[in-house]
Design a protein around this motif. Structure first.
Motif, mmCIF file in Angstrom:
data_model
loop_
_atom_site.group_PDB
_atom_site.id
_atom_site.type_symbol
_atom_site.label_atom_id
_atom_site.label_comp_id
_atom_site.label_asym_id
_atom_site.label_seq_id
_atom_site.Cartn_x
_atom_site.Cartn_y
_atom_site.Cartn_z
ATOM 1 N N GLU A 292 0.827 -1.203 0.000
ATOM 2 C CA GLU A 292 0.000 0.000 0.000
ATOM 3 C C GLU A 292 0.866 1.260 0.000
ATOM 4 N N GLN A 293 1.942 1.230 0.752
ATOM 5 C CA GLN A 293 2.845 2.375 0.793
ATOM 6 C C GLN A 293 3.477 2.608 -0.578
ATOM 7 N N ILE A 294 3.877 1.546 -1.233
ATOM 8 C CA ILE A 294 4.469 1.654 -2.568
ATOM 9 C C ILE A 294 3.458 2.250 -3.545
ATOM 10 N N ILE A 295 2.230 1.764 -3.502
ATOM 11 C CA ILE A 295 1.194 2.267 -4.403
ATOM 12 C C ILE A 295 0.954 3.757 -4.178
ATOM 13 N N GLU A 296 0.886 4.164 -2.933
ATOM 14 C CA GLU A 296 0.675 5.581 -2.631
ATOM 15 C C GLU A 296 1.850 6.434 -3.115
ATOM 16 N N LEU A 297 3.050 5.939 -2.950
ATOM 17 C CA LEU A 297 4.217 6.681 -3.422
ATOM 18 C C LEU A 297 4.235 6.788 -4.947
ATOM 19 N N ILE A 298 3.830 5.716 -5.616
ATOM 20 C CA ILE A 298 3.782 5.740 -7.078
ATOM 21 C C ILE A 298 2.779 6.784 -7.568
ATOM 22 N N LYS A 299 1.679 6.896 -6.883
ATOM 23 C CA LYS A 299 0.654 7.872 -7.269
ATOM 24 C C LYS A 299 1.183 9.303 -7.223
ATOM 25 N N THR A 300 2.195 9.545 -6.417
ATOM 26 C CA THR A 300 2.728 10.905 -6.283
ATOM 27 C C THR A 300 3.887 11.196 -7.231
ATOM 28 N N LEU A 301 4.353 10.181 -7.947
ATOM 29 C CA LEU A 301 5.478 10.378 -8.868
ATOM 30 C C LEU A 301 5.040 11.184 -10.087
ATOM 31 N N PRO A 302 5.950 12.007 -10.577
ATOM 32 C CA PRO A 302 5.662 12.686 -11.843
ATOM 33 C C PRO A 302 5.599 11.672 -12.978
ATOM 34 N N GLU A 303 4.823 11.971 -13.979
ATOM 35 C CA GLU A 303 4.597 11.083 -15.121
ATOM 36 C C GLU A 303 5.908 10.636 -15.778
ATOM 37 N N ASP A 304 6.879 11.519 -15.903
ATOM 38 C CA ASP A 304 8.130 11.164 -16.578
ATOM 39 C C ASP A 304 9.025 10.238 -15.756
ATOM 40 N N SER A 305 8.689 10.015 -14.501
ATOM 41 C CA SER A 305 9.476 9.100 -13.656
ATOM 42 C C SER A 305 8.971 7.664 -13.733
ATOM 43 N N LEU A 306 7.800 7.473 -14.302
ATOM 44 C CA LEU A 306 7.211 6.131 -14.319
ATOM 45 C C LEU A 306 8.010 5.150 -15.175
ATOM 46 N N ALA A 307 8.556 5.602 -16.285
ATOM 47 C CA ALA A 307 9.369 4.711 -17.124
ATOM 48 C C ALA A 307 10.602 4.232 -16.358
ATOM 49 N N GLU A 308 11.217 5.132 -15.622
ATOM 50 C CA GLU A 308 12.381 4.762 -14.818
ATOM 51 C C GLU A 308 11.987 3.778 -13.720
ATOM 52 N N LEU A 309 10.826 3.985 -13.126
ATOM 53 C CA LEU A 309 10.333 3.078 -12.088
ATOM 54 C C LEU A 309 10.095 1.683 -12.664
ATOM 55 N N ILE A 310 9.512 1.643 -13.846
ATOM 56 C CA ILE A 310 9.263 0.348 -14.497
ATOM 57 C C ILE A 310 10.581 -0.387 -14.733
ATOM 58 N N ASN A 311 11.580 0.334 -15.208
ATOM 59 C CA ASN A 311 12.900 -0.285 -15.433
ATOM 60 C C ASN A 311 13.492 -0.809 -14.133
ATOM 61 N N PHE A 312 13.342 -0.049 -13.062
ATOM 62 C CA PHE A 312 13.887 -0.469 -11.771
ATOM 63 C C PHE A 312 13.164 -1.703 -11.240
ATOM 64 N N VAL A 313 11.851 -1.719 -11.358
ATOM 65 C CA VAL A 313 11.076 -2.881 -10.899
ATOM 66 C C VAL A 313 11.444 -4.110 -11.725
ATOM 67 N N ASP A 314 11.604 -3.933 -13.038
ATOM 68 C CA ASP A 314 12.044 -5.050 -13.876
ATOM 69 C C ASP A 314 13.405 -5.576 -13.429
ATOM 70 N N TYR A 315 14.306 -4.660 -13.085
ATOM 71 C CA TYR A 315 15.629 -5.061 -12.603
ATOM 72 C C TYR A 315 15.512 -5.860 -11.303
ATOM 73 N N LEU A 316 14.667 -5.406 -10.380
ATOM 74 C CA LEU A 316 14.490 -6.123 -9.114
ATOM 75 C C LEU A 316 13.916 -7.517 -9.343
ATOM 76 N N ARG A 317 12.984 -7.623 -10.265
ATOM 77 C CA ARG A 317 12.407 -8.931 -10.582
ATOM 78 C C ARG A 317 13.467 -9.846 -11.197
ATOM 79 N N TYR A 318 14.277 -9.290 -12.099
ATOM 80 C CA TYR A 318 15.365 -10.058 -12.714
ATOM 81 C C TYR A 318 16.344 -10.545 -11.645
#
Length: 68
Positions: free
Chosen positions: A9-35
């Protein structure tokens, strides 16, 4: 509520506050963590496999190497 649910829930709330241009970077980071998590699991599986293969030649019986 358990810790995992709170963290999610904390992660979701933090994501909601991110600027739109940061979402691509977040996706890359999450993919890296999954890898990284997948690689760790793969290494454990490989290590266990190698250990099991190495044990194939071992036996519970004691060999008598003495020659008469």
């Amino acid at each position: 509520m358990d810790t995992l649910t709170k963290n999610r829930e904390q992660i979701i709330e933090l994501i909601k506050t991110l600027p739109e241009d940061s979402l691509a970077e977040l996706i890359n980071f999450v993919d890296y963590l999954r890898y990284k998590a997948t690689e760790k699991q793969s290494q454990k599986t490989s290590r266990n496999f190698l250990l099991s293969v190495a044990a194939l030649g071992s036996s519970a019986e004691k060999s008598d190497n003495k020659k008469d």
